[in-house]
Design a protein around this motif. Structure first.
Motif, mmCIF file in Angstrom:
data_model
loop_
_atom_site.group_PDB
_atom_site.id
_atom_site.type_symbol
_atom_site.label_atom_id
_atom_site.label_comp_id
_atom_site.label_asym_id
_atom_site.label_seq_id
_atom_site.Cartn_x
_atom_site.Cartn_y
_atom_site.Cartn_z
ATOM 1 N N PHE A 141 0.838 -1.201 0.000
ATOM 2 C CA PHE A 141 0.000 0.000 0.000
ATOM 3 C C PHE A 141 0.873 1.251 0.000
ATOM 4 O O PHE A 141 0.589 2.218 -0.716
ATOM 5 N N TYR A 142 1.951 1.241 0.782
ATOM 6 C CA TYR A 142 2.873 2.381 0.751
ATOM 7 C C TYR A 142 3.451 2.570 -0.651
ATOM 8 O O TYR A 142 3.521 3.692 -1.172
ATOM 9 N N THR A 143 3.867 1.469 -1.277
ATOM 10 C CA THR A 143 4.454 1.545 -2.617
ATOM 11 C C THR A 143 3.465 2.114 -3.620
ATOM 12 O O THR A 143 3.810 2.972 -4.442
ATOM 13 N N LEU A 144 2.215 1.641 -3.555
ATOM 14 C CA LEU A 144 1.174 2.154 -4.452
ATOM 15 C C LEU A 144 0.974 3.645 -4.261
ATOM 16 O O LEU A 144 0.969 4.425 -5.222
ATOM 17 N N ALA A 145 0.820 4.060 -3.006
ATOM 18 C CA ALA A 145 0.559 5.475 -2.728
ATOM 19 C C ALA A 145 1.757 6.350 -3.072
ATOM 20 O O ALA A 145 1.610 7.426 -3.663
ATOM 21 N N ALA A 146 2.961 5.893 -2.715
ATOM 22 C CA ALA A 146 4.156 6.706 -2.941
ATOM 23 C C ALA A 146 4.472 6.870 -4.419
ATOM 24 O O ALA A 146 4.969 7.921 -4.840
ATOM 25 N N SER A 147 4.185 5.847 -5.219
ATOM 26 C CA SER A 147 4.515 5.922 -6.639
ATOM 27 C C SER A 147 3.377 6.495 -7.479
ATOM 28 O O SER A 147 3.619 7.045 -8.550
ATOM 29 N N SER A 148 2.130 6.403 -6.983
ATOM 30 C CA SER A 148 0.984 6.827 -7.791
ATOM 31 C C SER A 148 0.353 8.134 -7.332
ATOM 32 O O SER A 148 -0.024 8.966 -8.156
#
Length: 430
Positions: A345-352
């Motif tokens: 979820f962090y990766t999704l939010a941080a990249s998107s």
């Protein structure tokens, strides 16, 4: 601002990864590290992975990443001398994760052996032997750990109810032991409790790497470890002195030739820290939650990540209600699954949705058209899946990422997240 995801959100994570390090000019493998059920790659495969990258480079094409049906691959070349290749079969492994993994690995190599030997490859066999000292730290980035700083590029912290007392003790101890440098910190299980002002002035990645290094080493009553600072001093070594105060709690100093390890151990450690035995034990009890159990959280929260963007530090916990309650929640979402969900979820939010202003990571814009379609900066986002829900809030100073039980009404997520955010930023003062 919002996103609901159903079947597209991964249901499980495979545990297989390979990391290759090669000399860029010759293609000679320097080491290969792996996790999970990965087998040693044959030299022909290593040569092919390096060869396709070199072919692209000769055609003025920069190959950064690719993926097959079950594997993601990422390439990075550092200082035109070292090539790192990461491969993973983890579901939905992102370019953001792989890029930061390779950056962490190279800087871990600089931290342990210095930049000169990596840039000037005169004796490959000697370099291979020197790189063995990096294996534990590198393996810790591949393994599933209790920290998340490798992904956020912030140091994992613990907020103790006795932080003021410990900060004062640390400042006095460091001034007595290493007044010329004044770099010191107190760690519990690889997480920073308090640190001197100069320690916090180090580059964010250096602070994170030092914490991971200490956390990855075998327990010892004291250490005198030579290290380089990848950003501040990549060619001139410093000494990292560590002293175990109680099992799991260590005080660290960064200094030059003086003082001696024995001098600090015999003359200063007991004198300054023995009166603080109870506050030190309190830190140890709080490390899994990362903050005091006196701070109540909503019972539906399964995991939490709070990032202080200005100070480059974070609070991360998969046991937000203590060990006993977390065991009950484990029936809803097991700890390993909880960890992978929060990281994804962090990766999704941080990249998107919450991209950094820096140009560190731009490949995400190649994947989905909506990345360039926002007319505003999103402040919140959420995910709804079969076995969990997630919600994130971003302000100028903080980012909060929460994982919830699946039975929490979606309309209630924002209210719970906002109250949790206010509680942690005001009551905990993080």
């Amino acid at each position: 601002r919002r996103r609901a995801v159903g079947d597209g959100w991964p249901s499980k994570m495979a545990a297989s990864a390979q990391l290759l390090c090669l000399a860029t000019s010759s293609g000679v493998p320097l080491y290969c590290r792996s996790k999970g059920e990965s087998r040693q790659l044959p030299f022909s495969v290593i040569g092919s992975l390096n060869g396709v990258h070199m072919f692209g480079s000769n055609q003025d094409v920069l190959l950064t990443s690719t993926c097959t049906d079950n594997t993601s691959v990422c390439w990075r070349v550092f200082h035109e001398s070292i090539t790192l290749i990461a491969m993973t079969s983890e579901e939905n492994a992102s370019d953001l994760y792989l890029s930061r993994l390779l950056d962490n690995v190279f800087n871990a190599m600089v931290l342990v052996i210095g930049l000169d030997d990596l840039v000037n490859l005169k004796n490959v066999e000697r370099l291979k032997r020197e790189l063995r000292a990096c294996y534990k730290l590198i393996d810790s980035f591949l393994a599933a750990s209790d920290w998340i700083g490798d992904l956020t590029q912030c140091v994992d912290c613990v907020v103790s109810p006795d932080s003021d007392i410990l900060q004062e003790a640390l400042d006095v101890f460091v001034a007595a032991a290493a007044a010329e440098s004044n770099f010191g910190c107190l760690m519990v299980m690889g997480k920073v409790v308090v640190a001197t002002e100069k320690w916090w002035r180090l580059a964010a990645q250096e602070v994170m790497l030092l914490a991971w290094l200490v956390g990855s080493l075998a327990p010892s009553s004291s250490r005198d470890y030579p290290i380089y600072l990848p950003h501040g001093s990549p060619t001139v070594p410093h000494r990292l002195l560590t002293f175990q105060l109680v099992p799991g709690v260590e005080v660290c100093l960064l200094c030059g030739p003086a003082p001696s390890l024995q001098q600090v151990q015999t003359e200063l450690v007991e004198r300054f820290w023995s009166p603080l035995l109870e506050p030190l034990k309190t830190c140890l009890r709080a490390h899994q939650r990362s903050f005091s159990t006196s701070i109540p959280l909503h019972p539906s929260i399964l995991g939490l990540l709070l990032i202080n963007r200005e100070q480059n530090k974070n609070l991360f916990t998969l046991q937000p209600h203590g060990v006993d309650h977390s065991q009950q929640q484990g029936a809803v979402l097991p700890p390993e699954r909880r960890k992978s969900v929060l990281r994804l979820f962090y990766t999704l939010a941080a990249s998107s949705y919450f991209p950094e202003n820096s140009s560190e990571f731009k490949p995400a814009s190649l994947h989905e058209a909506f990345h360039t379609g926002f007319t505003h900066s999103p402040a919140e986002c959420y995910v709804v899946a079969e076995d969990h829900k997630c919600y994130a809030i971003q302000t100028q100073q903080h980012q909060l990422f929460l994982t919830f039980m699946p039975d929490v009404p979606t309309f209630a997520l924002r209210n719970i997240a906002t109250k949790t955010f206010n509680l942690l930023t005001k009551e905990v003062s993080f």
